[in-house]
Design a protein around this motif. Structure first.
Motif, PDB file in Angstrom:
ATOM      1  N   GLN A  39     -15.000  29.935  20.859  1.00  0.00           N
ATOM      2  CA  GLN A  39     -15.049  29.143  22.085  1.00  0.00           C
ATOM      3  C   GLN A  39     -16.360  29.358  22.854  1.00  0.00           C
ATOM      4  O   GLN A  39     -16.967  28.405  23.337  1.00  0.00           O
ATOM      5  N   ALA A  40     -16.790  30.623  22.926  1.00  0.00           N
ATOM      6  CA  ALA A  40     -18.026  30.920  23.648  1.00  0.00           C
ATOM      7  C   ALA A  40     -19.203  30.225  22.976  1.00  0.00           C
ATOM      8  O   ALA A  40     -20.067  29.644  23.642  1.00  0.00           O
ATOM      9  N   ARG A  57     -24.123  36.252  27.252  1.00  0.00           N
ATOM     10  CA  ARG A  57     -24.955  35.077  27.034  1.00  0.00           C
ATOM     11  C   ARG A  57     -26.405  35.487  27.234  1.00  0.00           C
ATOM     12  O   ARG A  57     -26.714  36.203  28.178  1.00  0.00           O
ATOM     13  N   ARG A 102     -19.133  26.487  23.609  1.00  0.00           N
ATOM     14  CA  ARG A 102     -19.573  26.169  24.981  1.00  0.00           C
ATOM     15  C   ARG A 102     -21.090  26.208  25.106  1.00  0.00           C
ATOM     16  O   ARG A 102     -21.675  25.471  25.885  1.00  0.00           O
ATOM     17  N   ASP A 140     -20.204  38.708  29.760  1.00  0.00           N
ATOM     18  CA  ASP A 140     -19.174  37.700  29.977  1.00  0.00           C
ATOM     19  C   ASP A 140     -17.780  38.242  29.759  1.00  0.00           C
ATOM     20  O   ASP A 140     -16.859  37.880  30.450  1.00  0.00           O
ATOM     21  N   GLN A 142     -21.528  28.073  14.455  1.00  0.00           N
ATOM     22  CA  GLN A 142     -20.292  28.641  15.017  1.00  0.00           C
ATOM     23  C   GLN A 142     -19.530  29.408  13.945  1.00  0.00           C
ATOM     24  O   GLN A 142     -19.126  30.550  14.145  1.00  0.00           O
TER      25      GLN A 142
END
Ligand SMILES: Nc1ncnc2c1ncn2[C@@H]1O[C@H](COP(=O)(O)OP(=O)(O)OP(=O)(O)O)[C@@H](O)[C@H]1O
Ligand SMILES: [Mg+2]
Lengths: 149, 299
Positions: free
Chosen positions: A28-29, A67, A32, A8, A40
């Motif tokens: 952020q990843a 991912r 998402r 990514d 997180q």
């Protein structure tokens, strides 16, 4: 089998300020992908430790984020790599409280406890790559949450 | 025909373009002033747009005369680089992407080519073609220079923002006689924690504070380095005779600290700023009690 959904992002780790972007990007990843707040925070904190090691001991390098999917489970894999001096004694480096600099010596061992999967590939004189993966929700193989590859 | 123009005719196409640009400087500047790139940047006065056009035309003339039409590093461009940077930045602020800015620079070419074709109407066709292509190359190089400056403007902007991120003010708030609080917001990397420590120690001295509350509600990540900085600050404050209380440790952060294996055992922590204040007040012998039960507690 585990499937990587492609790289990514690649982020440079060359300054203190790059560490800020690394943390923001990972947060952020992870958000998402549906990571809860605690997962997180754990992953971002592990990333912060590893990125700083890349900077301080590896002389700079980069983070590659990928991912990953395993069945329905979604995960985030982070690879921190540098072409620094490498780590001669992995066991020592992972020991809580060991530092060759002036840190607390908690970064590597702490990062390992904060993620689901953890691996170090280091060759003295060549460089170091630390790869970690965490999963949104339950890791794919319950009962072995901290398995190493 | 003046002598230098006769010379130019025998000289290279680039030189001839240089002479042409000087001769037509005024008309070129007038036409450019109506093109979006100039018009949109110099909105207040058309004269300014024309003046800017003249400077760019002069720069191009110099580059052409030096026969360096392909060279973005040519000395002539350095004269206008700053102006081009400001124009590009202004277009970027208006929301234009690089491709759009590039198109706007491209739009400067047709009016100049028209003038060149008119001027060289009686020159041999081959000569006209050579001059036209030299002019086209020159304006292509101009576009490159503009885009380069636009990019470095962007980088400079990012650098400035990064610095601002570091320099977020660290206010020290006096909560009570002898109690100060520092709400920490943002990243606590080495540079900032140095600032925090200095600010806090200064406040401890100035306010003769016995208690200093470090509130980390606004710190998104507490890793081993942040923890180390906190502990150092606490130790330094202690040497100055003040006890530190760290407040605002959110549940996710608390769990993370435990997994990380950090031992904050030597540090007094409280969940919220209010709890930390109550703790400090109590230790100062100024317990918060119900008004009817007789005012402040005893020491
Ligand atoms: N990328 C790397 N390249 C070379 N050596 C490394 C690398 N990462 C870690 N090390 C070595 O492993 C040791 C332990 O690392 P760890 O992150 O656990 O502690 P630290 O960085 O010294 O302190 P802390 O992270 O607690 O601030 C380091 O002191 C260093 O010698
Ligand atoms: Mg470390």
């Amino acid at each position: 089998m585990e499937a990587a959904a492609g790289v990514d992002a690649r982020l440079p780790i060359r300054s203190d300020l790059d560490l800020v972007w690394v943390r923001q990007h990972v947060r952020q990843a992870a958000a998402r992908l549906g990571f809860g707040l605690v997962e997180q925070t754990k992953l971002v904190t592990a990333a912060s430790e590893l990125a700083r090691n890349t900077l301080v001991y590896g002389g700079g390098g980069q983070l590659t984020t990928t991912r990953v999917a395993h069945g329905r489970a979604q995960g985030l894999r982070l690879a921190f790599s540098d072409r620094g001096p490498g780590i001669a004694d992995l066991e020592q480096a992972l020991r809580d409280g060991y530092t060759s600099g002036d840190g607390l010596g908690m970064g590597l061992g702490g990062a390992r406890r904060l993620v689901h999967q953890f691996a170090i590939d280091s060759t003295p004189g060549v460089g170091t790559t630390v790869t970690v993966t965490s999963w949104a929700g339950r890791p794919p193989r319950p009962g072995h949450p901290r398995e190493e590859w | 025909m003046p002598e230098h123009e006769a010379e130019a005719r025998q000289g290279s196409p680039a030189r001839e373009v240089g002479v042409f640009l000087r001769r037509r400087r005024e008309q070129i500047a007038q036409r450019w002033a109506d093109e979006p790139l100039f018009r949109a940047v110099f909105t207040v006065s058309r004269d300014e747009a024309v003046e800017a056009g003249r400077t760019v035309a002069d720069a191009l003339a110099e580059v052409a005369t030096a026969e360096r039409v392909v060279d973005p590093e040519a000395a002539g461009f350095t004269l206008v680089r700053e102006q081009l940077a400001r124009m590009a930045a202004s277009r970027a602020r208006a929301g234009l992407g690089t491709a759009q800015v590039s198109r706007e620079v491209d739009a400067l070419r047709p009016p100049v080519v028209d003038l060149l074709v008119a001027d060289l109407a009686d020159a041999p066709a081959g000569r006209l073609r050579e001059c036209e292509s030299a002019l086209t190359v020159l304006l292509g190089t101009l576009r490159l220079v503009v885009l380069e400056t636009a990019l470095s403007e962007g980088e400079a902007l990012i650098d400035r923002q990064r610095l601002q991120l570091l320099e977020v003010a660290t206010p020290v708030i006096k909560l009570w006689d002898g109690i100060v609080a520092v709400p920490l917001i943002g990243t606590l990397d080495s540079a900032r924690s140095q600032v925090v420590m200095e600010t806090l120690l200064e406040a401890v001295v100035d306010q003769q504070a016995r208690y200093a509350i470090l509130d980390i509600t606004g710190v998104p990540t507490v890793d081993s380095l942040v923890a180390q900085h906190l502990m150092k600050t606490v130790a330094a404050a202690r040497l100055m005779g003040a006890e530190c209380v760290v407040s605002g440790i959110r549940p996710a952060i608390a769990q993370t600290i435990v997994h990380l294996g950090l031992d904050l055992g030597t540090v007094v922590t409280r969940a919220s700023l209010a709890d930390a204040l109550a703790h400090a007040l109590h230790r100062l012998g100024a317990d918060i009690v119900h008004a009817s039960s007789g005012g402040a507690g005893s020491r």
